[in-house]
Design an enzyme around this catalytic site. Structure first.
Site, short mmCIF file in Angstrom:
data_model
loop_
_atom_site.label_atom_id
_atom_site.label_comp_id
_atom_site.label_asym_id
_atom_site.label_seq_id
_atom_site.Cartn_x
_atom_site.Cartn_y
_atom_site.Cartn_z
N GLY A 201 0.84 -1.21 0.00
CA GLY A 201 0.00 0.00 0.00
C GLY A 201 0.86 1.24 0.00
O GLY A 201 2.06 1.17 -0.28
N ASN A 202 0.25 2.38 0.29
CA ASN A 202 1.03 3.62 0.41
C ASN A 202 0.38 4.50 1.47
O ASN A 202 -0.65 4.15 2.04
CB ASN A 202 1.13 4.32 -0.95
CG ASN A 202 -0.22 4.68 -1.50
OD1 ASN A 202 -0.92 5.51 -0.94
ND2 ASN A 202 -0.61 4.03 -2.60
#
Ligand code: C5P
Length: 395
Positions: A201-202
């Site tokens: 993810g980020n």
């Protein structure tokens, strides 16, 4: 919309009851504060009944600092009727009654709806006071020319409650310039699953996209928010579709793009996903492990390639760690969109504010550092202009 109606002592005070009702009809939560003089004209029970809340009639009847609380609570304060005396005291910065003290703590815009005899309104001292209030940022609604309590006719009659409410609501809601339009906004990160418990993810929070959807809905659009995993609450009036991966986001946007007048890709979409998603938790092994990644679809580029003409309007984001505007310009061409919002990761990621440059065919337009809500409004101003250029939708 939270509005304080502040009632001063004039015959028009009875019309403040209609103002409270009109604001309520428009969806506002209303609280009332009155001067002592106002209570000679109309009783607090009327306003308590209309608002369902106690009316503030004194600075001394409440525990704590009621004027500070009201000022902080209110998105706007409207003084109606605004008498000559009350406006003069407010302009001078006095605060020895509940209305004046509340005005001194106002966080949002302040409106005055003056009501007085035409001779009082016209005298130089009153006009000086009004000019001072306006210079300090207050908004004047009226007065109108018409029948006065004295039986004469002239300028000084308080504007009708409907007009005062409309001015306050229009200011708080902003323009309804996206009425009849559908705006699709993507927001947040995507989570690309590795196995049932892990993902790539980020750090996107979704704030910018949520602000865009909120602003589009406020401006009258059908706002469809396709959100990656985000803890943020759904803004009022927004239709939210929750997704996890880039491919799920692509599918959700694909379902709505046919209706869309504009698609704004504010999501931080993962460019890659694991080549394989393991059906059960991947066990650790001795030594290093290599992860094979494959490209995700570029949703924005595909929308740009697929559209015919300038419909829907396409807006992309370019979050960079350097050279934001130059890279945004390249993205504008490569992804065939109408506008790219460029920002440096250090200036906006995760925070409440954003410092962006709008990049379009005409050039670079840097905006000052502002709240994400204000940046959203500036982006939608451009979208409205682009929609105007592309003309109304056919069919
Ligand atoms: O190329 P880059 O990822 O920097 O482009 C960012 C813009 O493209 C953003 O508007 C983002 O939402 C969109 N994008 C996309 N699909 C991807 C990657 C980015 O739509 N796979």
């Amino acid at each position: 919309m939270k509005v304080v109606v502040a009632v001063a002592g004039g015959i028009a005070a009875y019309k403040a009851a209609s103002l409270v009702r009109e604001l309520g009809r428009a969806g506002a939560e209303v609280r009332v504060v009155m001067t002592r003089a106002a209570q000679h004209f109309v009783g607090p029970a009327t306003f308590a009944g209309l608002t369902g809340h106690p009316v503030v009639t004194s600075l001394w009847d409440h525990p704590g600092e009621v004027h500070v609380e009201l000022g902080r609570w209110a998105d706007a304060i409207v003084v109606a009727p605004a008498t000559m005396d009350l406006m003069a005291k407010a302009a001078a910065g006095l605060g020895d009654d509940p209305v004046l003290a509340t005005l001194s703590c106002a966080r949002g815009p302040v409106f005055f709806a003056p009501a007085m005899h035409w001779r009082m309104w016209g005298r130089p001292a009153t006009q000086r006071v009004v000019a001072t209030l306006a210079a300090d940022g207050a908004h004047l609604v009226g007065p109108e020319r018409g029948a006065l309590a004295s039986g004469e006719s002239g300028e000084g009659r308080m504007s009708e409650p409907e007009a005062i409410a409309a001015a306050v609501v229009a200011h708080l809601q902003g323009p309804r310039d996206l009425a009849g339009r559908t705006v699709v906004v993507s927001a947040g990160p995507t989570h690309e699953d590795l196995d049932p418990v892990r993902f790539l993810g980020n750090r996107s929070t979704g704030r910018m996209g949520f602000a865009l959807a909120a602003s589009a809905a406020r401006r009258g659009a059908r706002a469809i928010l396709v959100s990656g995993p985000s803890a943020l609450p759904t803004p009022p009036g927004v239709e939210r579709i929750d997704v996890r991966s880039a491919r799920a986001m692509q599918a959700a946007i694909g379902q709505h793009v046919g209706d869309a007048d504009a698609v704004i890709m504010a999501a931080a979409v993962a460019d890659y996903r694991p080549a394989e998603e393991a059906p059960s938790k991947i066990a650790k092994t001795a030594g290093p492990r290599t992860l094979e990644l494959v490209r995700n679809p570029d949703i924005l580029a595909e929308l740009g390639a697929a559209r015919s003409g300038a419909h829907p309007v396409l807006v992309g984001f370019a979050l960079e760690t350097e050279d934001a505007a130059a890279r945004a310009r390249a993205k504008l061409q490569r992804k065939r969109c109408d506008l790219v919002v460029a920002n440096l990761a250090a200036d906006g990621f995760g925070g409440e504010e954003n410092l962006v440059t709008l990049v379009d065919a005409a050039g670079d337009h840097p905006l000052p550092r502002r709240s994400k809500a204000a940046v959203a409004d500036a982006i939608l101003d451009r979208v409205v202009a682009l929609l105007g250029q592309s003309g109304p939708r056919e069919g």
